[in-house]
Design a protein around this motif. Structure first.
Motif, PDB file in Angstrom:
ATOM      1  N   LEU A 244      -1.519 -12.871 -11.937  1.00  0.00           N
ATOM      2  CA  LEU A 244      -0.488 -12.439 -12.968  1.00  0.00           C
ATOM      3  C   LEU A 244       0.854 -12.280 -12.464  1.00  0.00           C
ATOM      4  CD1 LEU A 244      -2.812 -10.129 -15.197  1.00  0.00           C
ATOM      5  CD2 LEU A 244      -2.353 -12.530 -15.565  1.00  0.00           C
ATOM      6  N   LEU A 245       1.109 -11.476 -11.272  1.00  0.00           N
ATOM      7  CA  LEU A 245       2.049 -10.788 -10.690  1.00  0.00           C
ATOM      8  C   LEU A 245       2.832 -11.825  -9.695  1.00  0.00           C
ATOM      9  CD1 LEU A 245       1.238  -7.112 -10.721  1.00  0.00           C
ATOM     10  CD2 LEU A 245       2.419  -8.382 -12.537  1.00  0.00           C
ATOM     11  N   PHE A 246       1.956 -12.381  -8.740  1.00  0.00           N
ATOM     12  CA  PHE A 246       2.269 -13.256  -7.566  1.00  0.00           C
ATOM     13  C   PHE A 246       1.670 -14.572  -7.740  1.00  0.00           C
ATOM     14  CE2 PHE A 246       2.988  -8.812  -6.109  1.00  0.00           C
ATOM     15  CZ  PHE A 246       4.420  -9.022  -6.131  1.00  0.00           C
ATOM     16  N   PRO A 247       1.759 -15.302  -8.860  1.00  0.00           N
ATOM     17  CA  PRO A 247       1.050 -16.563  -8.763  1.00  0.00           C
ATOM     18  C   PRO A 247       1.308 -17.713  -7.668  1.00  0.00           C
ATOM     19  CG  PRO A 247       2.598 -16.635 -10.665  1.00  0.00           C
ATOM     20  CD  PRO A 247       2.576 -15.434 -10.091  1.00  0.00           C
ATOM     21  N   ALA A 248       2.373 -17.434  -7.048  1.00  0.00           N
ATOM     22  CA  ALA A 248       2.697 -18.401  -6.036  1.00  0.00           C
ATOM     23  C   ALA A 248       2.420 -18.165  -4.385  1.00  0.00           C
ATOM     24  CB  ALA A 248       4.402 -18.587  -6.171  1.00  0.00           C
ATOM     25  N   SER A 249       2.597 -16.732  -4.436  1.00  0.00           N
ATOM     26  CA  SER A 249       2.114 -16.372  -3.073  1.00  0.00           C
ATOM     27  C   SER A 249       1.112 -15.265  -2.997  1.00  0.00           C
ATOM     28  CB  SER A 249       3.444 -15.740  -2.458  1.00  0.00           C
ATOM     29  OG  SER A 249       3.786 -14.486  -3.141  1.00  0.00           O
ATOM     30  N   GLY A 250       0.645 -14.700  -4.081  1.00  0.00           N
ATOM     31  CA  GLY A 250      -0.446 -13.606  -3.883  1.00  0.00           C
ATOM     32  C   GLY A 250       0.018 -12.280  -3.118  1.00  0.00           C
ATOM     33  N   LEU A 251      -0.864 -11.402  -3.068  1.00  0.00           N
ATOM     34  CA  LEU A 251      -0.503 -10.327  -2.260  1.00  0.00           C
ATOM     35  C   LEU A 251      -0.320 -10.418  -0.706  1.00  0.00           C
ATOM     36  CD1 LEU A 251      -3.065  -7.411  -3.738  1.00  0.00           C
ATOM     37  CD2 LEU A 251      -0.728  -7.166  -3.484  1.00  0.00           C
ATOM     38  N   PRO A 252       0.157  -9.936   0.038  1.00  0.00           N
ATOM     39  CA  PRO A 252       0.271 -10.121   1.516  1.00  0.00           C
ATOM     40  C   PRO A 252      -1.021  -9.774   1.989  1.00  0.00           C
ATOM     41  CG  PRO A 252       2.130  -8.443   0.745  1.00  0.00           C
ATOM     42  CD  PRO A 252       1.155  -8.695  -0.350  1.00  0.00           C
ATOM     43  N   LYS A 253      -1.349 -10.527   2.949  1.00  0.00           N
ATOM     44  CA  LYS A 253      -2.822 -10.276   3.620  1.00  0.00           C
ATOM     45  C   LYS A 253      -3.084  -8.949   4.014  1.00  0.00           C
ATOM     46  CE  LYS A 253      -3.402 -14.929   4.943  1.00  0.00           C
ATOM     47  NZ  LYS A 253      -3.146 -15.843   6.036  1.00  0.00           N
ATOM     48  N   THR A 254      -1.757  -8.257   4.503  1.00  0.00           N
ATOM     49  CA  THR A 254      -1.936  -6.543   4.827  1.00  0.00           C
ATOM     50  C   THR A 254      -2.439  -5.595   3.903  1.00  0.00           C
ATOM     51  OG1 THR A 254       0.376  -6.495   4.730  1.00  0.00           O
ATOM     52  CG2 THR A 254      -0.499  -6.770   6.832  1.00  0.00           C
ATOM     53  N   ALA A 255      -2.171  -6.056   2.778  1.00  0.00           N
ATOM     54  CA  ALA A 255      -2.495  -5.406   1.479  1.00  0.00           C
ATOM     55  C   ALA A 255      -3.886  -5.382   1.065  1.00  0.00           C
ATOM     56  CB  ALA A 255      -1.705  -5.898   0.185  1.00  0.00           C
ATOM     57  N   ARG A 256      -4.456  -6.331   1.633  1.00  0.00           N
ATOM     58  CA  ARG A 256      -5.889  -6.519   1.504  1.00  0.00           C
ATOM     59  C   ARG A 256      -6.729  -6.074   2.429  1.00  0.00           C
ATOM     60  NH1 ARG A 256      -7.492 -10.214  -2.451  1.00  0.00           N
ATOM     61  NH2 ARG A 256      -5.804 -11.446  -3.556  1.00  0.00           N
ATOM     62  N   LYS A 257      -5.996  -5.680   3.712  1.00  0.00           N
ATOM     63  CA  LYS A 257      -6.779  -5.335   5.026  1.00  0.00           C
ATOM     64  C   LYS A 257      -6.673  -3.870   5.213  1.00  0.00           C
ATOM     65  CE  LYS A 257      -7.079  -9.833   6.462  1.00  0.00           C
ATOM     66  NZ  LYS A 257      -6.703 -10.919   7.909  1.00  0.00           N
ATOM     67  N   THR A 258      -5.481  -3.222   4.700  1.00  0.00           N
ATOM     68  CA  THR A 258      -5.160  -1.938   5.416  1.00  0.00           C
ATOM     69  C   THR A 258      -4.589  -1.049   4.020  1.00  0.00           C
ATOM     70  OG1 THR A 258      -2.719  -2.275   5.836  1.00  0.00           O
ATOM     71  CG2 THR A 258      -4.159  -2.906   7.551  1.00  0.00           C
ATOM     72  N   ILE A 259      -5.274   0.383   4.196  1.00  0.00           N
ATOM     73  CA  ILE A 259      -4.920   1.315   3.295  1.00  0.00           C
ATOM     74  C   ILE A 259      -3.214   1.626   3.285  1.00  0.00           C
ATOM     75  CG2 ILE A 259      -5.185   3.699   3.004  1.00  0.00           C
ATOM     76  CD1 ILE A 259      -7.216   2.310   1.393  1.00  0.00           C
ATOM     77  N   ASP A 260      -2.824   1.509   4.523  1.00  0.00           N
ATOM     78  CA  ASP A 260      -1.729   1.874   4.914  1.00  0.00           C
ATOM     79  C   ASP A 260      -0.555   1.101   4.074  1.00  0.00           C
ATOM     80  OD1 ASP A 260      -2.242   3.629   6.518  1.00  0.00           O
ATOM     81  OD2 ASP A 260      -1.859   2.791   8.467  1.00  0.00           O
ATOM     82  N   TRP A 261      -0.740  -0.148   3.482  1.00  0.00           N
ATOM     83  CA  TRP A 261       0.146  -0.817   2.896  1.00  0.00           C
ATOM     84  C   TRP A 261       0.231  -0.170   1.325  1.00  0.00           C
ATOM     85  CZ3 TRP A 261       0.957  -3.537  -1.763  1.00  0.00           C
ATOM     86  CH2 TRP A 261       1.982  -4.364  -1.820  1.00  0.00           C
ATOM     87  N   TRP A 262      -0.557   0.517   0.788  1.00  0.00           N
ATOM     88  CA  TRP A 262      -0.333   1.308  -0.350  1.00  0.00           C
ATOM     89  C   TRP A 262       0.087   2.748  -0.507  1.00  0.00           C
ATOM     90  CZ3 TRP A 262      -1.221  -2.093  -4.183  1.00  0.00           C
ATOM     91  CH2 TRP A 262      -1.945  -3.527  -3.972  1.00  0.00           C
ATOM     92  N   ALA A 263       0.504   2.949   0.560  1.00  0.00           N
ATOM     93  CA  ALA A 263       0.865   4.392   0.771  1.00  0.00           C
ATOM     94  C   ALA A 263       2.304   4.439  -0.138  1.00  0.00           C
ATOM     95  CB  ALA A 263       1.413   4.633   2.417  1.00  0.00           C
ATOM     96  N   ASN A 264       2.345   5.886  -0.642  1.00  0.00           N
ATOM     97  CA  ASN A 264       3.232   6.319  -1.650  1.00  0.00           C
ATOM     98  C   ASN A 264       4.583   6.557  -0.967  1.00  0.00           C
ATOM     99  OD1 ASN A 264       1.870   5.811  -4.084  1.00  0.00           O
ATOM    100  ND2 ASN A 264       0.724   7.670  -3.427  1.00  0.00           N
ATOM    101  N   ASP A 265       5.212   5.499   0.047  1.00  0.00           N
ATOM    102  CA  ASP A 265       6.059   5.985   0.851  1.00  0.00           C
ATOM    103  C   ASP A 265       7.432   4.672   0.691  1.00  0.00           C
ATOM    104  OD1 ASP A 265       7.678   6.460   3.134  1.00  0.00           O
ATOM    105  OD2 ASP A 265       6.041   6.716   4.379  1.00  0.00           O
ATOM    106  N   TYR A 266       8.471   5.175   0.225  1.00  0.00           N
ATOM    107  CA  TYR A 266       9.884   4.480   0.107  1.00  0.00           C
ATOM    108  C   TYR A 266      10.440   4.053   1.701  1.00  0.00           C
ATOM    109  CZ  TYR A 266      11.165   5.324  -4.678  1.00  0.00           C
ATOM    110  OH  TYR A 266      11.221   5.502  -6.022  1.00  0.00           O
ATOM    111  N   ARG A 267       9.861   4.466   2.597  1.00  0.00           N
ATOM    112  CA  ARG A 267      10.413   4.097   4.220  1.00  0.00           C
ATOM    113  C   ARG A 267      10.024   2.623   4.412  1.00  0.00           C
ATOM    114  NH1 ARG A 267       8.290   8.829   7.637  1.00  0.00           N
ATOM    115  NH2 ARG A 267       6.581   8.607   6.191  1.00  0.00           N
TER     116      ARG A 267
END
Length: 94
Positions: free
Chosen positions: A32-55
């Protein structure tokens, strides 16, 4: 103030479909959101990608934080993420 950012579509989706919490599967985000590219591979493999951190803008945090939501749960095995409205001050303590 500049063009759209990569994850602005997540911001818009959460804002428009929000409630007490929003749960999205990785497949929903891909299709729905990224039909061309999908989520980055790191988002599927690491919890850190989902951290609530603007940095780390290369990760998606500013997308949900700008929608005034935060990630409260990620399941990398079942591939879903749960967002809830930010409680004032919670992200300032992290």
């Amino acid at each position: 103030m500049g063009g759209k950012k990569k994850y602005d579509i997540i911001t818009d989706y959460i804002r428009n479909n929000g409630g007490t919490q929003v749960t999205l599967t990785f497949t929903q985000i891909d299709e729905l959101l990224f039909p061309a590219s999908g989520l980055p591979k790191t988002a599927r493999k690491t919890i850190d990608w989902w951290a609530n951190d603007y940095r780390y803008p290369e990760k998606g945090a500013y997308a949900w934080l700008n929608a005034n939501y935060e990630v409260i749960h990620v399941d990398l095995v079942k591939e879903y993420v749960v967002f809830r409205p930010l409680l004032k001050g919670t992200w300032l303590l992290k």
